[in-house]
Design a protein around this motif. Structure first.
Motif: not given
Length: 292
Positions: A135-164
């Motif tokens: 599960l640690g390997a899965f989380l590492y892959r998730l954090n370094h994937s497009k999905l992980g970057r999308a989650l980080e973008a939402i955490g930074t600014d949800a409205d900005m993430a929507t425009t992306l």
């Protein structure tokens, strides 16, 4: 050979590493989600019942707990996808007490007495470490994937993430479901280690412990749990017995202090990269001149 007490301690550490990772996933998207704790209860009780009453082997119990946790995490997540901030935090906290109340009133789950006599699992420490690695390997892959970057973008600014072009609602449901799976698996490991399980275990005290471990270790990286969980879970064993009753107060004080003095926790998001570069430079220095 490890002593029995050390083996139990290490297995508990594995369970709480998984649990804190579960809390970390939605936090990357800025979601204050406490449902990981109630899914730990669901996973723990499912595994305990399946092992004791149905005779399921360990990994089948864990898989079943993960599936049930995913379902009971996914359904509320559909509603939480329309909320944010304090609303999500309070509503998911309420689910913890709802699950506790439901379990207390289910006789086949032992009611207030809980489930006792859960079958002993040989090599449980090894299995727990395997689950942490997977599960640690899965989380590492998730954090370094497009999905992980999308989650980080939402955490930074949800409205900005929507425009992306990021679908915030779908990503919210995804992160909460993954979080619930981690919580359920940690509950299964916890139940097999304790060999007994009670509804009172999964309450506010557990939630406070999880939040303290998350923020002390580092809320922006998955590596912080390897520092905070062993230290904080072992705290009651290191302090005098007379102080054990004040453990939750100590956790609360630690949490307040870390939030004020070092909000990013012991392990910041930059620290793993710095360590990696440091070892890389050390490796280059050991290569003889003229060789590559």
């Amino acid at each position: 050979m490890l002593s029995t007490s050390m083996t139990l301690y290490l297995i508990f550490c594995c369970a709480f590493i998984l649990l804190v990772w579960g809390a970390l996933v939605p936090f990357r998207a800025g979601l204050l989600y406490n449902g990981t704790v109630y899914c730990m209860a669901v996973g723990g009780y499912f595994a305990a019942f399946a092992a004791k009453e149905l005779g399921w082997p360990f990994f089948l119990c864990v898989l079943g707990a993960a599936v049930v946790g995913a379902i009971l995490g996914f359904l509320p997540a559909l509603g939480f996808s329309r909320t944010s901030g304090v609303v999500t935090a309070v509503a998911s906290m309420a689910l913890i007490f709802i699950i506790q109340s439901v379990i207390r009133n289910l006789d086949f789950l032992g009611g207030t007495r809980g489930i006792r006599g859960i079958p002993k699992v040989e090599h449980l420490l090894l299995y727990s470490v395997i689950l942490v690695i997977l599960l640690g390997a899965f989380l590492y892959r998730l954090n370094h994937s497009k999905l992980g970057r999308a989650l980080e973008a939402i955490g930074t600014d949800a409205d900005m993430a929507t425009t992306l072009g990021i679908n915030v609602k779908k990503m919210t449901v995804f992160s909460l479901t993954i979080s619930s799976i981690y919580g359920a698996v940690s509950g299964a490991v916890y139940a097999f280690n304790m060999r007994t399980i009670y509804p009172e275990t999964f309450g506010f005290s557990l939630l406070l412990s999880v939040m303290t471990m998350l923020f002390v270790g580092g809320r922006y990286t998955q590596w912080g749990v390897f520092v905070s969980v062993p230290l904080l879970w072992g705290l009651p064993q290191w302090v005098p017995a007379s102080i054990n009753s004040f453990t939750q107060i100590i956790y609360g004080v630690i949490l307040v202090v870390i939030l004020m003095a070092r909000p990013e926790g012991i392990i910041t998001r930059e620290l793993p990269g710095k360590i990696k570069r440091l070892f890389a430079r050390g490796g280059e220095a050991r290569v003889p001149a003229g060789r590559s």
